[in-house]
Design a protein around this motif. Sequence first.
Motif, PDB file in Angstrom:
ATOM      1  N   THR A  30      -5.925   8.995   2.819  1.00  0.00           N
ATOM      2  CA  THR A  30      -6.107   7.917   3.215  1.00  0.00           C
ATOM      3  C   THR A  30      -6.948   7.303   2.250  1.00  0.00           C
ATOM      4  N   HIS A  31      -6.549   5.817   1.788  1.00  0.00           N
ATOM      5  CA  HIS A  31      -7.106   5.212   0.653  1.00  0.00           C
ATOM      6  C   HIS A  31      -7.927   4.157   1.129  1.00  0.00           C
ATOM      7  N   THR A  32      -8.990   4.145   1.011  1.00  0.00           N
ATOM      8  CA  THR A  32      -9.977   2.647   1.482  1.00  0.00           C
ATOM      9  C   THR A  32     -10.426   2.028   0.320  1.00  0.00           C
ATOM     10  N   VAL A  33      -9.868   0.787   0.356  1.00  0.00           N
ATOM     11  CA  VAL A  33      -9.984  -0.381  -0.208  1.00  0.00           C
ATOM     12  C   VAL A  33     -10.885  -1.355  -0.241  1.00  0.00           C
ATOM     13  N   HIS A  34     -11.866  -1.814  -1.086  1.00  0.00           N
ATOM     14  CA  HIS A  34     -12.724  -2.947  -0.953  1.00  0.00           C
ATOM     15  C   HIS A  34     -12.460  -4.081  -1.492  1.00  0.00           C
ATOM     16  N   VAL A  35     -12.312  -5.199  -0.960  1.00  0.00           N
ATOM     17  CA  VAL A  35     -12.158  -6.622  -1.602  1.00  0.00           C
ATOM     18  C   VAL A  35     -13.324  -7.320  -1.326  1.00  0.00           C
ATOM     19  N   THR A  36     -14.167  -7.936  -2.302  1.00  0.00           N
ATOM     20  CA  THR A  36     -15.274  -8.399  -2.268  1.00  0.00           C
ATOM     21  C   THR A  36     -15.332  -9.583  -3.313  1.00  0.00           C
ATOM     22  N   GLY A  37     -16.128 -10.779  -2.966  1.00  0.00           N
ATOM     23  CA  GLY A  37     -16.353 -11.720  -3.861  1.00  0.00           C
ATOM     24  C   GLY A  37     -16.832 -13.089  -3.250  1.00  0.00           C
ATOM     25  N   LYS A  38     -16.577 -14.011  -3.766  1.00  0.00           N
ATOM     26  CA  LYS A  38     -17.095 -15.526  -3.171  1.00  0.00           C
ATOM     27  C   LYS A  38     -15.985 -16.475  -3.707  1.00  0.00           C
ATOM     28  N   LEU A  39     -15.771 -17.394  -2.403  1.00  0.00           N
ATOM     29  CA  LEU A  39     -14.678 -18.333  -2.699  1.00  0.00           C
ATOM     30  C   LEU A  39     -15.507 -19.881  -2.746  1.00  0.00           C
ATOM     31  N   PHE A  40     -15.177 -20.671  -3.476  1.00  0.00           N
ATOM     32  CA  PHE A  40     -15.903 -21.936  -3.682  1.00  0.00           C
ATOM     33  C   PHE A  40     -14.805 -23.230  -3.701  1.00  0.00           C
ATOM     34  N   VAL A  41     -15.242 -24.166  -2.859  1.00  0.00           N
ATOM     35  CA  VAL A  41     -14.337 -25.175  -2.664  1.00  0.00           C
ATOM     36  C   VAL A  41     -15.193 -26.337  -2.956  1.00  0.00           C
ATOM     37  N   THR A  50     -17.835 -39.143   0.030  1.00  0.00           N
ATOM     38  CA  THR A  50     -18.749 -38.708  -0.706  1.00  0.00           C
ATOM     39  C   THR A  50     -18.363 -37.372  -0.869  1.00  0.00           C
ATOM     40  N   GLY A  51     -18.629 -36.625  -2.083  1.00  0.00           N
ATOM     41  CA  GLY A  51     -18.094 -35.343  -2.419  1.00  0.00           C
ATOM     42  C   GLY A  51     -18.920 -34.204  -1.729  1.00  0.00           C
ATOM     43  N   ASP A  52     -18.362 -33.158  -1.514  1.00  0.00           N
ATOM     44  CA  ASP A  52     -18.878 -31.778  -0.953  1.00  0.00           C
ATOM     45  C   ASP A  52     -18.469 -30.869  -1.256  1.00  0.00           C
ATOM     46  N   SER A  53     -19.419 -29.585  -1.259  1.00  0.00           N
ATOM     47  CA  SER A  53     -18.918 -28.407  -2.014  1.00  0.00           C
ATOM     48  C   SER A  53     -19.439 -27.288  -1.019  1.00  0.00           C
ATOM     49  N   ARG A  54     -18.605 -26.191  -0.746  1.00  0.00           N
ATOM     50  CA  ARG A  54     -18.806 -25.126   0.062  1.00  0.00           C
ATOM     51  C   ARG A  54     -18.449 -23.716  -0.714  1.00  0.00           C
ATOM     52  N   SER A  68       1.782   3.847   5.873  1.00  0.00           N
ATOM     53  CA  SER A  68       1.287   2.281   5.828  1.00  0.00           C
ATOM     54  C   SER A  68       0.839   1.789   4.406  1.00  0.00           C
ATOM     55  N   PRO A  69       1.621   1.649   3.476  1.00  0.00           N
ATOM     56  CA  PRO A  69       1.434   1.445   2.051  1.00  0.00           C
ATOM     57  C   PRO A  69       0.823   0.139   1.491  1.00  0.00           C
ATOM     58  N   GLU A  70       1.047  -0.958   2.441  1.00  0.00           N
ATOM     59  CA  GLU A  70       0.759  -2.365   2.090  1.00  0.00           C
ATOM     60  C   GLU A  70      -0.013  -3.326   2.988  1.00  0.00           C
ATOM     61  N   THR A  71      -0.680  -4.100   2.336  1.00  0.00           N
ATOM     62  CA  THR A  71      -1.202  -5.124   3.425  1.00  0.00           C
ATOM     63  C   THR A  71      -1.757  -6.357   2.691  1.00  0.00           C
ATOM     64  N   THR A  72      -2.287  -7.568   3.297  1.00  0.00           N
ATOM     65  CA  THR A  72      -2.555  -8.669   2.467  1.00  0.00           C
ATOM     66  C   THR A  72      -4.010  -8.962   3.201  1.00  0.00           C
ATOM     67  N   VAL A  73      -5.093  -9.307   2.278  1.00  0.00           N
ATOM     68  CA  VAL A  73      -6.245  -9.707   2.721  1.00  0.00           C
ATOM     69  C   VAL A  73      -6.197 -11.382   2.307  1.00  0.00           C
ATOM     70  N   THR A  74      -6.775 -12.109   3.356  1.00  0.00           N
ATOM     71  CA  THR A  74      -6.693 -13.642   3.328  1.00  0.00           C
ATOM     72  C   THR A  74      -8.147 -14.024   3.668  1.00  0.00           C
ATOM     73  N   VAL A  75      -8.582 -14.994   2.659  1.00  0.00           N
ATOM     74  CA  VAL A  75      -9.765 -15.649   2.922  1.00  0.00           C
ATOM     75  C   VAL A  75      -9.682 -17.104   2.620  1.00  0.00           C
ATOM     76  N   SER A  76     -10.161 -17.816   3.598  1.00  0.00           N
ATOM     77  CA  SER A  76     -10.037 -19.344   3.744  1.00  0.00           C
ATOM     78  C   SER A  76     -11.415 -19.977   3.880  1.00  0.00           C
ATOM     79  N   GLN A  77     -11.578 -21.097   3.300  1.00  0.00           N
ATOM     80  CA  GLN A  77     -12.692 -22.053   3.279  1.00  0.00           C
ATOM     81  C   GLN A  77     -12.494 -23.511   3.016  1.00  0.00           C
TER      82      GLN A  77
END
Length: 280
Positions: A30-41, A50-54, A68-77
């Motif tokens: 079993t292969h454990t994969v970590h996906v981390t970071g920060k999404l800026f919009v 008026t402008g806005d940032s998140r 079960s060899p593949e998957t897709t991670v999705t992050v939305s803001q």
Amino acid sequence: MRLRCALAAAVLPLPLLSVGMSEPAAAAATHTVHVTGKLFVTNGSGIGKTGDSRDAPFARDVSLSHTSPETTVTVSQCSGGEARGVLTVHLRLLGAESVTATPALQLFEGSSCNSDDLDGQQRGTAGGVSPGKSLAWSLRATNSEFLSADFTSVSVTVKQDAISAQKPAEPQKPAEPQKPAEPPEPARPPKPAEPTGVTVTRTPGDLRSVLITWSHSDPAAVAFDIRHLNTDTVRPLQPSTQSFTWHNLDPSTKQCFQVRAYNNNGSSAWAPAGPGSCAD
């Protein structure tokens, strides 16, 4: 499969049971994969809005195997109820136990956060992540529409843990000299300092255009934004740009501008408006 092995044990001699019946350790891993970071919009300011940032820090953990060899991670803001940044990271486990990661960043903008109007995108280069290793990407997508200041950026890291499959015990080997510890990953750059020496001059022979120049030596900067103070319009520029010509201006009106620097960790303050930042 375990039932078939049990039946075989009842009818076959023990030496035959150990030949070809056990699964390879890698196939059961079993292969454990970590996906981390920060999404800026950023939903840029403009006429009538008026402008806005998140920003959205994220951390996702997924498990992959050869069954079960593949998957897709999705992050939305969403920002300002109009601009939406979407990050997808496609992960696929290969036979060599490396995980291929392919990130992609998209910018949608419309009348709501559910708009499917794609205005900008950037796809990261696919990379292989071996067990115990990591890879990082920085992506940015801007709105391609005229006078739009909307953009989204992301810093994302993909790390694979060591393989968790249990392997048969091996004969002990003489202790090997310890390898020196790997150097730590370089620290991420801070937010850049604000630009200095902003100068605005009319373009010779074309009074409807002005040339904006500035100085900036902070290595943490990635690119720059210019704001037209008369209309509060912001334009993002390409990396390493330190001058810009703004066209279609009223030659009878004083035109004033500000400049700021930015990177994946955010933006500097706008350079203070001064005598040189306006063109009569």
